[in-house]
Scaffold this motif. Structure first.
Motif, PDB file in Angstrom:
ATOM      1  N   ASN A  56       0.078   3.271  -5.599  1.00  0.00           N
ATOM      2  CA  ASN A  56      -0.543   3.143  -4.293  1.00  0.00           C
ATOM      3  C   ASN A  56      -1.695   2.142  -4.369  1.00  0.00           C
ATOM      4  O   ASN A  56      -2.558   2.245  -5.243  1.00  0.00           O
ATOM      5  CB  ASN A  56      -1.066   4.513  -3.837  1.00  0.00           C
ATOM      6  CG  ASN A  56      -1.586   4.479  -2.421  1.00  0.00           C
ATOM      7  OD1 ASN A  56      -1.019   3.804  -1.571  1.00  0.00           O
ATOM      8  ND2 ASN A  56      -2.661   5.188  -2.165  1.00  0.00           N
ATOM      9  N   THR A  57      -1.681   1.160  -3.488  1.00  0.00           N
ATOM     10  CA  THR A  57      -2.737   0.151  -3.430  1.00  0.00           C
ATOM     11  C   THR A  57      -3.446   0.224  -2.086  1.00  0.00           C
ATOM     12  O   THR A  57      -2.794   0.266  -1.045  1.00  0.00           O
ATOM     13  CB  THR A  57      -2.154  -1.262  -3.615  1.00  0.00           C
ATOM     14  OG1 THR A  57      -1.452  -1.324  -4.858  1.00  0.00           O
ATOM     15  CG2 THR A  57      -3.252  -2.307  -3.630  1.00  0.00           C
ATOM     16  N   VAL A  58      -4.769   0.254  -2.137  1.00  0.00           N
ATOM     17  CA  VAL A  58      -5.579   0.314  -0.917  1.00  0.00           C
ATOM     18  C   VAL A  58      -6.552  -0.866  -0.928  1.00  0.00           C
ATOM     19  O   VAL A  58      -7.253  -1.092  -1.915  1.00  0.00           O
ATOM     20  CB  VAL A  58      -6.367   1.632  -0.819  1.00  0.00           C
ATOM     21  CG1 VAL A  58      -7.238   1.641   0.437  1.00  0.00           C
ATOM     22  CG2 VAL A  58      -5.422   2.822  -0.812  1.00  0.00           C
ATOM     23  N   TYR A  59      -6.560  -1.599   0.173  1.00  0.00           N
ATOM     24  CA  TYR A  59      -7.484  -2.727   0.293  1.00  0.00           C
ATOM     25  C   TYR A  59      -8.302  -2.566   1.567  1.00  0.00           C
ATOM     26  O   TYR A  59      -7.756  -2.360   2.649  1.00  0.00           O
ATOM     27  CB  TYR A  59      -6.732  -4.054   0.327  1.00  0.00           C
ATOM     28  CG  TYR A  59      -7.640  -5.249   0.479  1.00  0.00           C
ATOM     29  CD1 TYR A  59      -8.461  -5.657  -0.569  1.00  0.00           C
ATOM     30  CD2 TYR A  59      -7.704  -5.946   1.680  1.00  0.00           C
ATOM     31  CE1 TYR A  59      -9.317  -6.747  -0.427  1.00  0.00           C
ATOM     32  CE2 TYR A  59      -8.549  -7.032   1.835  1.00  0.00           C
ATOM     33  CZ  TYR A  59      -9.356  -7.431   0.771  1.00  0.00           C
ATOM     34  OH  TYR A  59     -10.210  -8.497   0.925  1.00  0.00           O
ATOM     35  N   LYS A  60      -9.616  -2.658   1.430  1.00  0.00           N
ATOM     36  CA  LYS A  60     -10.525  -2.513   2.564  1.00  0.00           C
ATOM     37  C   LYS A  60     -11.258  -3.821   2.806  1.00  0.00           C
ATOM     38  O   LYS A  60     -11.796  -4.422   1.880  1.00  0.00           O
ATOM     39  CB  LYS A  60     -11.535  -1.386   2.313  1.00  0.00           C
ATOM     40  CG  LYS A  60     -10.914  -0.004   2.196  1.00  0.00           C
ATOM     41  CD  LYS A  60     -11.973   1.068   1.988  1.00  0.00           C
ATOM     42  CE  LYS A  60     -11.344   2.445   1.882  1.00  0.00           C
ATOM     43  NZ  LYS A  60     -12.361   3.508   1.692  1.00  0.00           N
ATOM     44  N   CYS A  61     -11.260  -4.227   4.048  1.00  0.00           N
ATOM     45  CA  CYS A  61     -11.975  -5.445   4.441  1.00  0.00           C
ATOM     46  C   CYS A  61     -12.557  -5.225   5.830  1.00  0.00           C
ATOM     47  O   CYS A  61     -11.816  -5.147   6.812  1.00  0.00           O
ATOM     48  CB  CYS A  61     -11.039  -6.640   4.432  1.00  0.00           C
ATOM     49  SG  CYS A  61     -11.840  -8.202   4.876  1.00  0.00           S
ATOM     50  N   GLY A  62     -13.859  -5.090   5.897  1.00  0.00           N
ATOM     51  CA  GLY A  62     -14.486  -4.827   7.179  1.00  0.00           C
ATOM     52  C   GLY A  62     -14.040  -3.508   7.761  1.00  0.00           C
ATOM     53  O   GLY A  62     -14.139  -2.456   7.115  1.00  0.00           O
ATOM     54  N   ASN A  63     -13.503  -3.537   8.965  1.00  0.00           N
ATOM     55  CA  ASN A  63     -13.038  -2.327   9.638  1.00  0.00           C
ATOM     56  C   ASN A  63     -11.565  -2.032   9.386  1.00  0.00           C
ATOM     57  O   ASN A  63     -11.023  -1.087   9.949  1.00  0.00           O
ATOM     58  CB  ASN A  63     -13.262  -2.446  11.155  1.00  0.00           C
ATOM     59  CG  ASN A  63     -14.736  -2.490  11.509  1.00  0.00           C
ATOM     60  OD1 ASN A  63     -15.570  -1.985  10.765  1.00  0.00           O
ATOM     61  ND2 ASN A  63     -15.051  -3.103  12.641  1.00  0.00           N
ATOM     62  N   THR A  64     -10.932  -2.832   8.550  1.00  0.00           N
ATOM     63  CA  THR A  64      -9.492  -2.707   8.337  1.00  0.00           C
ATOM     64  C   THR A  64      -9.185  -2.195   6.930  1.00  0.00           C
ATOM     65  O   THR A  64      -9.785  -2.646   5.953  1.00  0.00           O
ATOM     66  CB  THR A  64      -8.793  -4.060   8.546  1.00  0.00           C
ATOM     67  OG1 THR A  64      -9.110  -4.555   9.851  1.00  0.00           O
ATOM     68  CG2 THR A  64      -7.287  -3.922   8.416  1.00  0.00           C
ATOM     69  N   THR A  65      -8.244  -1.248   6.853  1.00  0.00           N
ATOM     70  CA  THR A  65      -7.776  -0.710   5.580  1.00  0.00           C
ATOM     71  C   THR A  65      -6.261  -0.839   5.523  1.00  0.00           C
ATOM     72  O   THR A  65      -5.557  -0.422   6.447  1.00  0.00           O
ATOM     73  CB  THR A  65      -8.173   0.764   5.416  1.00  0.00           C
ATOM     74  OG1 THR A  65      -9.593   0.892   5.505  1.00  0.00           O
ATOM     75  CG2 THR A  65      -7.709   1.297   4.070  1.00  0.00           C
ATOM     76  N   THR A  78       3.818   1.626   4.145  1.00  0.00           N
ATOM     77  CA  THR A  78       2.651   0.812   4.481  1.00  0.00           C
ATOM     78  C   THR A  78       1.918   1.424   5.674  1.00  0.00           C
ATOM     79  O   THR A  78       2.556   1.876   6.632  1.00  0.00           O
ATOM     80  CB  THR A  78       3.070  -0.628   4.824  1.00  0.00           C
ATOM     81  OG1 THR A  78       3.794  -1.188   3.723  1.00  0.00           O
ATOM     82  CG2 THR A  78       1.853  -1.491   5.111  1.00  0.00           C
ATOM     83  N   LYS A  79       0.604   1.413   5.577  1.00  0.00           N
ATOM     84  CA  LYS A  79      -0.224   1.907   6.680  1.00  0.00           C
ATOM     85  C   LYS A  79      -1.419   0.981   6.847  1.00  0.00           C
ATOM     86  O   LYS A  79      -2.143   0.712   5.882  1.00  0.00           O
ATOM     87  CB  LYS A  79      -0.690   3.338   6.414  1.00  0.00           C
ATOM     88  CG  LYS A  79      -1.471   3.950   7.572  1.00  0.00           C
ATOM     89  CD  LYS A  79      -1.811   5.408   7.287  1.00  0.00           C
ATOM     90  CE  LYS A  79      -2.527   6.056   8.467  1.00  0.00           C
ATOM     91  NZ  LYS A  79      -2.827   7.489   8.209  1.00  0.00           N
ATOM     92  N   VAL A  80      -1.611   0.497   8.047  1.00  0.00           N
ATOM     93  CA  VAL A  80      -2.739  -0.378   8.369  1.00  0.00           C
ATOM     94  C   VAL A  80      -3.628   0.346   9.375  1.00  0.00           C
ATOM     95  O   VAL A  80      -3.177   0.704  10.464  1.00  0.00           O
ATOM     96  CB  VAL A  80      -2.264  -1.718   8.959  1.00  0.00           C
ATOM     97  CG1 VAL A  80      -3.461  -2.612   9.262  1.00  0.00           C
ATOM     98  CG2 VAL A  80      -1.311  -2.422   7.994  1.00  0.00           C
ATOM     99  N   ALA A  91      -7.200   3.063  15.116  1.00  0.00           N
ATOM    100  CA  ALA A  91      -5.755   2.977  15.311  1.00  0.00           C
ATOM    101  C   ALA A  91      -5.092   2.733  13.967  1.00  0.00           C
ATOM    102  O   ALA A  91      -5.650   2.050  13.103  1.00  0.00           O
ATOM    103  CB  ALA A  91      -5.409   1.855  16.292  1.00  0.00           C
ATOM    104  N   ALA A  92      -3.915   3.322  13.779  1.00  0.00           N
ATOM    105  CA  ALA A  92      -3.188   3.177  12.519  1.00  0.00           C
ATOM    106  C   ALA A  92      -1.725   2.877  12.805  1.00  0.00           C
ATOM    107  O   ALA A  92      -1.071   3.579  13.584  1.00  0.00           O
ATOM    108  CB  ALA A  92      -3.316   4.440  11.674  1.00  0.00           C
ATOM    109  N   LEU A  93      -1.222   1.843  12.167  1.00  0.00           N
ATOM    110  CA  LEU A  93       0.186   1.464  12.257  1.00  0.00           C
ATOM    111  C   LEU A  93       0.841   1.742  10.908  1.00  0.00           C
ATOM    112  O   LEU A  93       0.363   1.263   9.876  1.00  0.00           O
ATOM    113  CB  LEU A  93       0.325  -0.014  12.614  1.00  0.00           C
ATOM    114  CG  LEU A  93       1.748  -0.596  12.596  1.00  0.00           C
ATOM    115  CD1 LEU A  93       2.588   0.029  13.703  1.00  0.00           C
ATOM    116  CD2 LEU A  93       1.705  -2.114  12.742  1.00  0.00           C
ATOM    117  N   SER A  94       1.909   2.529  10.894  1.00  0.00           N
ATOM    118  CA  SER A  94       2.571   2.870   9.634  1.00  0.00           C
ATOM    119  C   SER A  94       4.073   2.659   9.759  1.00  0.00           C
ATOM    120  O   SER A  94       4.658   2.825  10.834  1.00  0.00           O
ATOM    121  CB  SER A  94       2.263   4.321   9.242  1.00  0.00           C
ATOM    122  OG  SER A  94       2.720   5.224  10.227  1.00  0.00           O
TER     123      SER A  94
END
Length: 278
Positions: A56-65, A78-80, A91-94
């Motif tokens: 599992n890879t998680v990347y955070k940038c500003g308000n987006t994960t 995938t979940k954004v 909001a989350a798009l998966s």
């Protein structure tokens, strides 16, 4: 924000004490976090003679994960998640590959006196779900409903009330699920903090269709700042115990055991979990 918790979290404190971290298989987790906001977690689970694993890879940038998971069956999930799309919301798009019908959009809005969650499947005949709670951090009322556009029918509905105090929490839920044979059920949960080191919890379920009652009671005790012990007893005769030790900062080793008093000839279940976070 000090407001009511989302409906899905109603009764969560008691459920976590009764179920969280119990594991009767062999599990290994390695988590690493870089200074750039990238996180990597590798998990392996041996169940009977079968091994499961995922990265599992998680990347955070500003308000987006961005959260991407690949498992041993080559499924890619995938979940954004975007926070503060507008004030107090996310909001989350998966979606999951190769399942082209797995896309889903979740939207959450938190207010000092309300919490609203909505979900819609991204396919021609989506499932729609909506839940809401109103009130305060201490006292809240809520409900949820699910609708299947393919059959134009309601899939579930629930209603509940929760009371939270510094030393105890109570939740009462009426749950109806139409996609299974469970029917209507009334669930009650209670958790009480005896002192700074010990807590007890209980959960009871009454099914209206079969007049069946089920319950579980459990306890949590912090032996020292690095060691906790949990116990659980259920009406089906199963007794479980857990011991968890933080042997280094954020790295945990957990032993779990469960004995079924109604299965005299069966051996107790034993589990071991090791979580490393360098």
């Amino acid at each position: 924000m000090a407001g009511p918790a989302p409906f899905v979290d109603m009764g969560k404190k008691a459920k976590d004490l009764l179920t969280k971290d119990y594991n009767f298989d062999q599990k290994f987790t390695l988590s690493m976090l870089s200074s750039t906001g990238m996180g990597l977690t590798a998990t392996g689970l041996k169940k009977d003679q079968i091994f499961f694993g995922d990265i599992n890879t998680v990347y955070k940038c500003g308000n987006t994960t961005v959260d991407v998971k690949v498992d041993t069956y080559s499924n890619v999930s995938t979940k954004v998640t975007v926070n503060d799309v507008w004030p107090c919301s996310k909001a989350a798009l998966s979606f999951r590959i190769p399942d082209h019908k797995s896309g889903k959009l979740d939207v959450q809005y938190l207010h000092p006196h309300a919490a609203i969650d909505s979900s819609i499947g991204l396919n021609p005949t989506p499932l729609l779900e909506l839940s809401a709670t109103i009130g305060t951090k201490e006292l809240s009322l809520g409900g949820e409903v699910g609708f299947d556009t393919a059959s134009a029918s309601c899939t579930k509905y629930s209603a509940g009330i929760g009371l939270n105090k510094p030393d105890f929490s109570v939740a009462l839920l009426l749950v109806s699920v139409f996609r299974t044979d469970k029917g209507q059920a009334l669930k009650a949960s209670y958790i009480h903090s005896v002192n700074a080191f010990t807590s007890v919890a209980a959960e009871m379920t009454h099914r209206f269709s079969t007049y069946e009652n089920n319950f579980s009671i459990g306890s949590f005790h912090a032996v020292d700042p690095f060691t906790v012990v949990k116990t659980r007893f259920s009406d089906n005769g199963k007794v479980a115990m857990l011991c968890q030790r933080e042997w280094r900062p954020k790295s945990l080793i957990t032993f779990s055991a469960e004995y079924d008093s109604k299965a005299i000839n069966a051996s107790p279940k034993m589990g071991f979990a090791l979580a490393l976070k360098p």
